[in-house]
Design an enzyme around this catalytic site. Sequence first.
Site, short mmCIF file in Angstrom:
data_model
loop_
_atom_site.label_atom_id
_atom_site.label_comp_id
_atom_site.label_asym_id
_atom_site.label_seq_id
_atom_site.Cartn_x
_atom_site.Cartn_y
_atom_site.Cartn_z
N GLY A 220 23.25 35.97 15.34
CA GLY A 220 24.15 35.14 16.13
C GLY A 220 24.67 35.77 17.40
O GLY A 220 23.96 36.48 18.13
N LEU B 116 32.93 43.88 5.45
CA LEU B 116 34.27 43.80 6.03
C LEU B 116 35.22 42.89 5.25
O LEU B 116 36.38 42.76 5.63
CB LEU B 116 34.17 43.32 7.48
CG LEU B 116 33.55 44.32 8.45
CD1 LEU B 116 33.44 43.72 9.84
CD2 LEU B 116 34.36 45.61 8.48
N GLY C 109 31.74 37.43 11.39
CA GLY C 109 32.50 36.33 10.81
C GLY C 109 31.66 35.45 9.92
O GLY C 109 30.43 35.49 9.95
N TYR D 157 38.42 27.99 7.68
CA TYR D 157 37.84 28.60 8.88
C TYR D 157 38.76 28.43 10.09
O TYR D 157 39.10 29.41 10.77
CB TYR D 157 36.48 27.98 9.17
CG TYR D 157 35.82 28.51 10.42
CD1 TYR D 157 35.18 29.74 10.42
CD2 TYR D 157 35.83 27.77 11.60
CE1 TYR D 157 34.58 30.24 11.56
CE2 TYR D 157 35.23 28.25 12.75
CZ TYR D 157 34.60 29.48 12.73
OH TYR D 157 34.00 29.97 13.87
#
Length: 259
Positions: free
Chosen positions: A13, A43, A72, A153
């Site tokens: 991405g 993470l 993310g 989100y």
Amino acid sequence: MVRTNVVTGSASGIGKATKELLVERGQRVIGVDIANADVCVDLSTVDGRSRLVDEVRDLSGGSVDAVFAIAGLATPTPSTVAVNYFGTVATLEGLRPLLAQSPAPRAVLVSSMAALFPPDEALLDALLAGDESAALARAVQLAENPDTGGLIYGTAKRALSRWVRRTAPRPEWAGASIPLNAIAPGVVLTPMTADLTASDEARQQLAQLVPMPLNGFFEPRDAAELLVWLASEQNAHLCGQIIYIDGGSDAVMRGDSVW
């Protein structure tokens, strides 16, 4: 001058596009991801965040010039809270001492135009309080209901935007000459959005939810170009800004409002 850059989410991405752009420009990159990176850590965990700092310190020799906190998730799960908010904040705070060794340190993270949508207030409060246990517990509750899972989100991204605004002017950031800023992309054509853009019908539905009148959905490289400039030596005065690179979603949805 060759600068040392840390890029989280470097395997796919926007993170991958950012790493590639930096390498093309002759810069040194320490890539971080859960796999296929110079530093492979999770993470979503405290241990992974700690190992990120330790391994980057070792690889960099104790000094980095720029941190790109891009890693993310976009799933309606507690892991999205753990990675997107707590993982991002831990990355930036943990690497700040290494940034302080640079003559021109820069830090940038990725929020989202999804931060413009109404959040779950209970989750938002827990995030801004830095209470990971409470935030994860609330995310579990939200994830149990298909009608509320989607709030995870956007709420995490709203919390990130607020964290940037509150943190960037502080002595340890602005006072130490470390610009801290964020970008807030619209719909980017990455593996994260593949299911949402897989058909013409899906794209049309997404475009109604996320209006992007200027050129529509875009490729990760476009976001990477902005990120790389924000982390460059040329950016010496932007502080605590959320730059909406969203094809106009912010302007359409908020109109005259500037925040």
